[in-house]
Design a protein around this motif. Structure first.
Motif, PDB file in Angstrom:
ATOM      1  N   PHE A 301       0.830  -1.181   0.097  1.00 44.34           N
ATOM      2  CA  PHE A 301       0.050   0.001   0.096  1.00 44.34           C
ATOM      3  C   PHE A 301       0.774   1.404   0.027  1.00 44.34           C
ATOM      4  N   ALA A 302       1.885   1.167   0.728  1.00 48.47           N
ATOM      5  CA  ALA A 302       2.895   2.256   1.056  1.00 48.47           C
ATOM      6  C   ALA A 302       3.464   2.733  -0.353  1.00 48.47           C
ATOM      7  N   LEU A 303       3.702   1.819  -0.929  1.00 53.37           N
ATOM      8  CA  LEU A 303       4.732   1.767  -2.289  1.00 53.37           C
ATOM      9  C   LEU A 303       3.736   2.159  -3.345  1.00 53.37           C
ATOM     10  N   ILE A 304       2.320   1.827  -3.671  1.00 54.65           N
ATOM     11  CA  ILE A 304       1.434   2.312  -4.307  1.00 54.65           C
ATOM     12  C   ILE A 304       1.197   3.672  -4.201  1.00 54.65           C
ATOM     13  N   SER A 305       1.227   4.393  -2.877  1.00 51.41           N
ATOM     14  CA  SER A 305       0.930   5.631  -2.372  1.00 51.41           C
ATOM     15  C   SER A 305       2.189   6.509  -2.862  1.00 51.41           C
ATOM     16  N   LEU A 306       3.303   5.958  -2.843  1.00 56.37           N
ATOM     17  CA  LEU A 306       4.329   6.845  -3.526  1.00 56.37           C
ATOM     18  C   LEU A 306       4.201   6.768  -4.973  1.00 56.37           C
ATOM     19  N   VAL A 307       3.978   5.735  -5.634  1.00 52.78           N
ATOM     20  CA  VAL A 307       3.747   5.792  -6.982  1.00 52.78           C
ATOM     21  C   VAL A 307       2.878   6.643  -7.424  1.00 52.78           C
ATOM     22  N   VAL A 308       1.694   6.723  -7.232  1.00 54.59           N
ATOM     23  CA  VAL A 308       0.527   7.602  -7.264  1.00 54.59           C
ATOM     24  C   VAL A 308       0.905   9.278  -7.032  1.00 54.59           C
ATOM     25  N   SER A 309       1.730   9.336  -5.793  1.00 55.23           N
ATOM     26  CA  SER A 309       2.251  10.896  -5.600  1.00 55.23           C
ATOM     27  C   SER A 309       3.185  11.166  -6.871  1.00 55.23           C
ATOM     28  N   LEU A 310       4.261  10.275  -7.072  1.00 57.01           N
ATOM     29  CA  LEU A 310       5.121  10.842  -8.093  1.00 57.01           C
ATOM     30  C   LEU A 310       4.385  10.994  -9.311  1.00 57.01           C
ATOM     31  N   ILE A 311       3.693  10.070  -9.720  1.00 58.56           N
ATOM     32  CA  ILE A 311       2.641  10.303 -10.895  1.00 58.56           C
ATOM     33  C   ILE A 311       2.176  11.662 -11.028  1.00 58.56           C
ATOM     34  N   SER A 312       1.209  11.925 -10.004  1.00 61.45           N
ATOM     35  CA  SER A 312       0.441  13.022 -10.013  1.00 61.45           C
ATOM     36  C   SER A 312       1.294  14.441 -10.031  1.00 61.45           C
ATOM     37  N   ILE A 313       2.307  14.334  -9.295  1.00 61.35           N
ATOM     38  CA  ILE A 313       3.116  15.425  -9.351  1.00 61.35           C
ATOM     39  C   ILE A 313       3.823  16.001 -10.555  1.00 61.35           C
ATOM     40  N   SER A 314       4.591  14.723 -11.095  1.00 62.59           N
ATOM     41  CA  SER A 314       4.934  14.866 -12.328  1.00 62.59           C
ATOM     42  C   SER A 314       4.024  15.006 -13.566  1.00 62.59           C
ATOM     43  N   THR A 315       3.066  14.571 -13.632  1.00 62.53           N
ATOM     44  CA  THR A 315       2.015  14.899 -14.564  1.00 62.53           C
ATOM     45  C   THR A 315       1.415  16.228 -14.442  1.00 62.53           C
ATOM     46  N   SER A 316       1.275  16.864 -13.144  1.00 63.98           N
ATOM     47  CA  SER A 316       0.880  18.187 -12.822  1.00 63.98           C
ATOM     48  C   SER A 316       1.748  19.172 -13.399  1.00 63.98           C
ATOM     49  N   ILE A 317       3.078  18.767 -13.199  1.00 62.63           N
ATOM     50  CA  ILE A 317       4.257  19.748 -13.697  1.00 62.63           C
ATOM     51  C   ILE A 317       4.481  19.868 -15.116  1.00 62.63           C
ATOM     52  N   TYR A 318       4.293  18.810 -15.775  1.00 60.59           N
ATOM     53  CA  TYR A 318       4.315  18.632 -17.347  1.00 60.59           C
ATOM     54  C   TYR A 318       3.003  19.204 -17.751  1.00 60.59           C
ATOM     55  N   ILE A 319       1.994  19.187 -17.342  1.00 59.26           N
ATOM     56  CA  ILE A 319       0.790  19.949 -17.944  1.00 59.26           C
ATOM     57  C   ILE A 319       0.978  21.397 -17.633  1.00 59.26           C
ATOM     58  N   SER A 320       1.451  21.737 -16.598  1.00 57.73           N
ATOM     59  CA  SER A 320       1.844  23.108 -16.169  1.00 57.73           C
ATOM     60  C   SER A 320       2.942  23.683 -17.356  1.00 57.73           C
ATOM     61  N   VAL A 321       3.928  23.019 -17.701  1.00 59.58           N
ATOM     62  CA  VAL A 321       4.850  23.355 -18.635  1.00 59.58           C
ATOM     63  C   VAL A 321       4.161  23.527 -20.122  1.00 59.58           C
ATOM     64  N   LEU A 322       3.301  22.727 -20.267  1.00 58.86           N
ATOM     65  CA  LEU A 322       2.534  22.985 -21.519  1.00 58.86           C
ATOM     66  C   LEU A 322       1.617  24.165 -21.645  1.00 58.86           C
ATOM     67  N   GLY A 323       1.125  24.368 -20.400  1.00 59.71           N
ATOM     68  CA  GLY A 323       0.098  25.643 -20.172  1.00 59.71           C
ATOM     69  C   GLY A 323       0.815  26.915 -20.165  1.00 59.71           C
TER      70      GLY A 323
END
Length: 411
Positions: A301-323
């Motif tokens: 569960f903890a590892l899945i939480s870390l992966v979700v956190s990584l993906i959410s931040i990485s995706t958010s910053i990438y979308i921000s770059v595009l915007g």
């Protein structure tokens, strides 16, 4: 004193080499208002972009105040744009989530001016162009004419040698166009103003010199000027541009506030990361009496939480770059270096990470999930911020490597 000597600019389109400029030779006076005219695709905007370093010439030489730009490094071009060139580009290139005053001050921040001095200079130049009571307004609350005046103020605030204006009266009504041109005319009494325009009447009325381009060549010059001996002058404005972490945080914070709903959702999802880190640290400390099977489930569960956190931040910053491609273009045009663009998006990552950690703490303490000593929480925070920075690292590199010339041209 600005001199273009045999400037050639070639582009590659598929397997074809296209010459946008075919050997431009122009010597400019230290103070004059020059209008560049010509049909579409004749090289007008390309020439302006080369003068201000947004595009690099293929061959020839461009010099200002006796200093050649032929061997300029990326850092020298950044300093050149920040110190020697003032830009008034099309599409009202202001940063939408910054106030009028912040937009004008930004150039001075890069050159290291003290807060009081840059505030005073920004207010003075805004008043000079007729913006007196709207310092704290955002660009989307102003008229086109007012925005044009703000772009003039930003271009002038660092006391540049040359003011570049690309279609300064485009989309403006006649009355506003006249006011803008009168400001440019006044500026040209002690500075070189170069503008591209399709309005022959405006050019004839206000310019001291008209140059016409056709198919990448100069075909007409109403008031030619030739330098006999170019005397190099000591460049007093050669300071390299540099953005502080505080400035980067301010830019990113204002951007995130402008989209606070998305920021909160991203931070809420990313808060799972600190919960996962806390859970792993709790299990590894031996402070629990859970069976091995339960421990394994918690770790998964903890590892899945870390992966979700990584993906959410990485995706958010990438979308921000595009915007924020237009903003990247604006920042680069006023001398912000690529490493500072990288810093801006790392700052955004830090802010999102901080907010997600706060949310995570609230969830943990609100539900009474974990009981750990204060020292352990310090370790958790450090690990969490490192994880967040890792998540935003690749999007930040993408932002830094973006072709800012295309961003300005196409935005």
């Amino acid at each position: 004193m600005l001199i273009l000597k045999n400037i050639v600019k070639e582009y590659t389109a598929g397997n074809t080499r296209i010459k946008a400029l075919k050997g431009i030779n122009i010597d400019f006076r230290e103070n004059e208002l020059v209008s560049i005219l010509g049909p579409p695709n004749c090289g007008k905007t390309t020439m302006l972009n080369i003068i201000c370093g947004l595009d690099i010439y293929t061959s020839g030489n461009l010099s200002i105040n006796g200093k050649s730009t032929k061997e300029f490094s990326n850092g020298e071009w950044d300093a050149f744009r920040n110190n020697s060139i003032g830009l008034m580009l099309q599409s009202y290139k202001l940063i939408s989530h910054e106030t009028v005053l912040a937009n004008v001050e930004l150039t001075l921040k890069l050159s290291g001016e003290a807060k009081f001095e840059r505030r005073e200079r920004a207010i003075t130049v805004l008043k000079k162009v007729g913006i007196c009571n709207k310092f704290n307004k955002k660009p989307n609350k102003m008229s086109y004419g007012e925005i044009k005046r703000v772009t003039i103020a930003r271009a002038l605030v660092n006391n540049p040698d040359v003011l570049i204006a690309d279609e300064p009266t485009e989309t403006l009504d006649l009355e506003t166009s006249i006011k803008i041109m009168e400001i440019l005319k006044e500026i040209s009494t002690d500075k070189l103003v170069i503008m591209v325009t399709d309005d022959l009447e405006i050019a004839q009325k206000y310019s001291t010199r008209i140059i016409k381009l056709f198919d990448g060549n100069v075909i007409y010059d109403s008031n030619p000027y030739h330098v006999v001996v170019e005397k190099p002058t000591r460049n007093k404005k050669g300071k390299k541009t540099s953005m502080t972490l505080l400035t980067a945080l301010s830019l990113s914070l204002n951007s995130l506030i402008s989209k606070k709903g998305k920021t909160f959702i991203t931070s809420f999802i990313a808060s799972s990361g600190i919960i996962g880190i806390a859970l792993i640290l709790l299990l590894s400390s031996g402070a629990t009496t859970f069976s091995m099977k339960i421990r394994c489930k918690f770790i998964v569960f903890a590892l899945i939480s870390l992966v979700v956190s990584l993906i959410s931040i990485s995706t958010s910053i990438y979308i921000s770059v595009l915007g924020r491609t237009k903003e990247i273009g604006v920042l680069r045009s006023i001398g912000v270096s690529r490493k500072d663009i990288f810093l801006v998006f790392n700052a955004e990552t830090l802010i999102i990470g901080f907010v997600s950690d706060v949310i995570g703490f609230c969830i943990i303490y609100g539900l009474g999930i974990f009981k750990l000593p204060a020292t352990s929480w310090m370790v958790i925070v450090i690990i969490s911020m490192v994880v967040h920075l890792m998540a935003g690292f690749i999007p930040s590199i993408i932002a830094a490597k973006k072709d800012y010339f295309l961003e300005l041209k196409n935005s």
